[in-house]
Write a protein that holds these residues in place. Sequence first.
Motif: not given
Ligand code: SF4
Length: 360
Positions: A305, A219, A247, A157, A129
């Motif tokens: 993501c 993020c 975020e 996170n 992440c």
């Molecule tokens: Fe991490 Fe962003 Fe993925 Fe959530 S969406 S797991 S904050 S990288």
Amino acid sequence: MVSAAEPRNYSDDQIEAEANRLLTKLMHVECEASRSWNIEACREIAPLTLEINDLKREKGAVILAHSYVEPEIIYGVADFAGDSYMLSLKAKEAAAERIVFSGVVFMAETAKILSPQAEVVVPDRGSGCSLADSLTGEQLRELKKQYPDAAVVCYINSTAEVKAECDVCVTSSNVYKIVASLPQQRILFVPDRLMAENIRTEMRKLGIDKEIISSDGTCIVHDEFDPAIISEARGKFPGLKVVSHPECTLDITSKSDYVGSTGGMMQYVKSTEAPYFMMLTECGLVERIEVEAPEKRFISGCKLCPYMKLNSLEKIRDVLVAPRPEQIVTLDEELRLKALRSIDRMFEIAEGAPHQPKGC
Ligand code: SF4
Ligand code: 13P
């Protein structure tokens, strides 16, 4: 011993019944980020979901899935699906021998902190992440030296090492309530710089005097949304409701009708009458609402993501059959107990008297 190389045999009737069970859910998924689901596609994955559900029973395992993972995981094999807060509560309550965490590694680490008796495994160790990976425990220790009078608040996170350095942990479902409740005026909030901006704004609106200092993580999904798409979509689709995650940048959240956790956003869309919704978050959440509230209409805007998308049914089956050492989450006991303190403090405050500012 059964291995990943020895697929189980299921009868045509079993496969047909499973494909039909899957179809009742997956047929509603329309988001362009997902493959399209018809009976053939469901038949293709049915032997795998049957096998995973059998393995779960045999191994005493529970599958926890974040709402961002693929819908065939959520509706095919997960025991619980939800946001980070809900999944932490489920991990705390789980009396399972094994927890398969289909999400990202910091979530599995949190499950291990809360359920040390369980073997916690991840389908893909690469599921990091950008926020959790932006700050180490050592870097936080250095930051703390600069602000000795600050309350140290970490977003969930974050790594276990970072949580072990914090006074209290928060999730997007309780961040404003927890920050507002702290006696310290100065808050060192890590690792999300954009969420820190949202906290600053929310505290100002509430008339609460807090200085919010943060580290520099973002993020990679939520910092990418362009605010121009909101005005453009509002022009084309009157009555549109825009929903975003804290975020996101202030430019996005200030133009949104609702800002909250993935669980909060889902609840808001389900309970709000509007001709269209635009979800400025990960596409998995749109797919969940399409399944659970198929009458809702969405304007495209969501993003993927890459870490969440490393989860797959095949990897879940393989980790259940025989986890590789790197798929098993391990934590030093002293570190775990320190990290647990910040999470327990979150539960204490979050489960206390309600205080939810506008939108969350
Ligand atoms: Fe991490 Fe962003 Fe993925 Fe959530 S969406 S797991 S904050 S990288
Ligand atoms: P939630 O706690 O709202 O589920 O958010 C987790 C996350 O990683 C969002 O990007």
